[in-house]
Design an enzyme around this catalytic site. Sequence first.
Site, short mmCIF file in Angstrom:
data_model
loop_
_atom_site.label_atom_id
_atom_site.label_comp_id
_atom_site.label_asym_id
_atom_site.label_seq_id
_atom_site.Cartn_x
_atom_site.Cartn_y
_atom_site.Cartn_z
N GLY A 240 0.76 -1.24 0.00
CA GLY A 240 0.00 0.00 0.00
C GLY A 240 0.79 1.29 0.00
N GLU A 276 3.78 -6.89 1.19
CA GLU A 276 3.13 -7.18 -0.11
C GLU A 276 3.05 -5.92 -0.97
OE1 GLU A 276 -0.77 -8.25 1.19
OE2 GLU A 276 -0.16 -10.16 2.03
N GLY A 278 3.02 -3.60 -4.21
CA GLY A 278 2.79 -3.77 -5.64
C GLY A 278 3.15 -2.49 -6.37
N ARG A 279 2.33 -1.48 -6.15
CA ARG A 279 2.48 -0.21 -6.85
C ARG A 279 3.87 0.40 -6.68
NH1 ARG A 279 -2.08 3.28 -7.52
NH2 ARG A 279 -3.01 2.21 -5.76
N ARG A 315 -7.37 3.98 -14.85
CA ARG A 315 -7.26 4.65 -13.55
C ARG A 315 -7.85 6.07 -13.53
NH1 ARG A 315 -3.35 5.67 -10.96
NH2 ARG A 315 -4.18 4.92 -9.00
N TYR A 319 -10.70 6.16 -10.82
CA TYR A 319 -10.35 6.73 -9.51
C TYR A 319 -10.05 8.23 -9.60
CZ TYR A 319 -8.99 1.77 -9.16
OH TYR A 319 -8.95 0.41 -9.23
N CYS A 347 -16.27 5.88 -26.90
CA CYS A 347 -17.46 6.72 -27.00
C CYS A 347 -18.11 6.99 -25.67
CB CYS A 347 -18.44 6.05 -27.94
SG CYS A 347 -17.64 5.62 -29.48
N GLU A 348 -17.41 7.57 -24.75
CA GLU A 348 -18.02 8.09 -23.54
C GLU A 348 -17.13 9.16 -22.94
OE1 GLU A 348 -18.01 5.21 -20.12
OE2 GLU A 348 -17.90 3.77 -21.75
N TYR A 376 -1.17 -1.39 -12.08
CA TYR A 376 -2.61 -1.24 -12.29
C TYR A 376 -2.90 -0.55 -13.62
CZ TYR A 376 -2.29 -2.39 -7.37
OH TYR A 376 -1.98 -3.01 -6.18
N1 LLP Z 1 -1.94 -6.81 -0.57
C1 LLP Z 1 -3.27 -6.86 -0.69
C2 LLP Z 1 -4.03 -7.82 0.10
C3 LLP Z 1 -3.92 -5.97 -1.57
O1 LLP Z 1 -5.25 -6.01 -1.68
C4 LLP Z 1 -3.16 -5.04 -2.33
C5 LLP Z 1 -3.80 -4.12 -3.26
C6 LLP Z 1 -1.77 -5.06 -2.18
C7 LLP Z 1 -1.20 -5.95 -1.28
C8 LLP Z 1 -0.87 -4.15 -2.96
O2 LLP Z 1 -1.10 -2.80 -2.72
P1 LLP Z 1 -0.10 -1.72 -3.34
O3 LLP Z 1 1.24 -1.89 -2.66
O4 LLP Z 1 -0.02 -1.98 -4.79
O5 LLP Z 1 -0.74 -0.42 -3.04
N2 LLP Z 1 -6.43 -0.70 -8.87
C9 LLP Z 1 -6.14 0.27 -7.83
C10 LLP Z 1 -5.33 -0.33 -6.70
C11 LLP Z 1 -6.01 -1.49 -6.04
C12 LLP Z 1 -5.20 -2.11 -4.91
C13 LLP Z 1 -5.83 -3.34 -4.40
N3 LLP Z 1 -5.08 -4.05 -3.41
C14 LLP Z 1 -5.42 1.46 -8.46
O6 LLP Z 1 -5.21 1.47 -9.66
O7 LLP Z 1 -5.10 2.42 -7.76
#
Ligand code: LLP
Length: 422
Positions: A240, A276, A278-279, A315, A319, A347-348, A376
């Site tokens: 996160g 965990e 990701g981003r 995105r 969001y 078309c939106e 994402y």
């Molecule tokens: N762990 C769990 C259980 C999660 O649900 C998520 C993200 C992560 C780790 C990784 O989070 P990060 O480090 O990437 O923030 N599509 C949205 C983001 C959705 C995130 C969902 N869960 C966007 O484009 O902002």
Amino acid sequence: MDHFNYQGGILHAEDVPLTRIAEAVGTPVYVYAAATLRRHFGLFQEALAWAPGHLIAFAVKANSNLAVLKLLADMGAGMDVVSGGEYARAKAAGVPGERIVFSGVGKTREEMAAALRGGIRQFNVESEPELAALSEVAVSLGVTAPVAMRVNPDVDARTHAKISTGKAENKFGIPLARAVEVYAEAARLPGIEVVGVDMHIGSQLTDLDPYRQAYARMARLTRELRAEGHDIRRLDMGGGLGIPYRRDNNAPPLPIEWGQVIREAVADLGCEIEVEPGRNIAGNAGVLLSRVIWVKRGEGRDFLILDAAMNDLIRPAMYDAHHDIVPVREPEVVAPLAPFDVVGPVCETGDTFARGAPLPEMDEGDLVAFRSAGAYGAVMASEYNSRPLVPEVLVDGDHFAVIRARPSVDEMLARDSIPEWL
Ligand code: LLP
């Protein structure tokens, strides 16, 4: 920091001019820089250097391309997966089961069985029905499922409502108040081995305070659970951590600072630490490269109509997210900037990437890059408006490879079938 910079007047990914990729692969296309992925993963390794035996489980949902997963796995990454498909991707990228964590609120019995057969480090279990089902599946396979319960700490992550997960009203995890009871149930169930506690409070967090609050609650719970006789030896701190989407605002905290917050909250418990992210690893390691189809002069507004659309990068529509949009040909320092509404061909009206984005004079055929699109982006793409799924390219130094090809229109049509009775 990323590896998308101007060299000789052209925006490059590492040492490859984006113009070269656009010619070779066509647009729109996602382009990732291996150097940024490696650098960002390395920052998490540094941030957790104090924690022996830690696991950095990349959140596969952020970018699930096999080449990206393999690159990270080769550096020692584990994977956080949320579906049977993601589990299969992690395995296909060469990640051993003991480095794969299975998260998600709606795992099916089939998904549980596949992970138990293929090998799994732990299930982050989110509800009592899931726990009971996992017990049944494990018993039927004659194995034991390692489990951490995802606990909902009821803190406000202060991020976009659609990606906030740690409030009591969200669908995620079990309430803190019920945790002791659910762990007691887990300990009673056959085929379940309690190994840890898990939390994840949201995505794109730009402030460390919600983490501090959540982790303090996690530490207290861990002590309580140990006092009840549970062998809590792993703590999954979630992901996160936010990234800077705008070059001009205050940057979110760095992984090293997050690592310190974790250390202060839980180091004395002596658990194996899991995270965990990701981003933070993939976000600024990718751009979406797109070409201007038309410059349309409207009433008081000028539109840049691109060949990328909301189906390729959802995105902004979903969001209200901001992605810096920059020309691939470096503008002269003195070039006047004019506001453009940057839109796609779908078309939106929601197919709008930016309103009034300051850009130099642009022409048909010019290339632009959306920054911070490595997480994402491609994973959320669709074929809406029958636009073939956007391809992906990985750059490493001065070379690049297509890591997901653009399907032809024929391939796209071939997936449908018309029943013979029609
Ligand atoms: N762990 C769990 C259980 C999660 O649900 C998520 C993200 C992560 C780790 C990784 O989070 P990060 O480090 O990437 O923030 N599509 C949205 C983001 C959705 C995130 C969902 N869960 C966007 O484009 O902002």
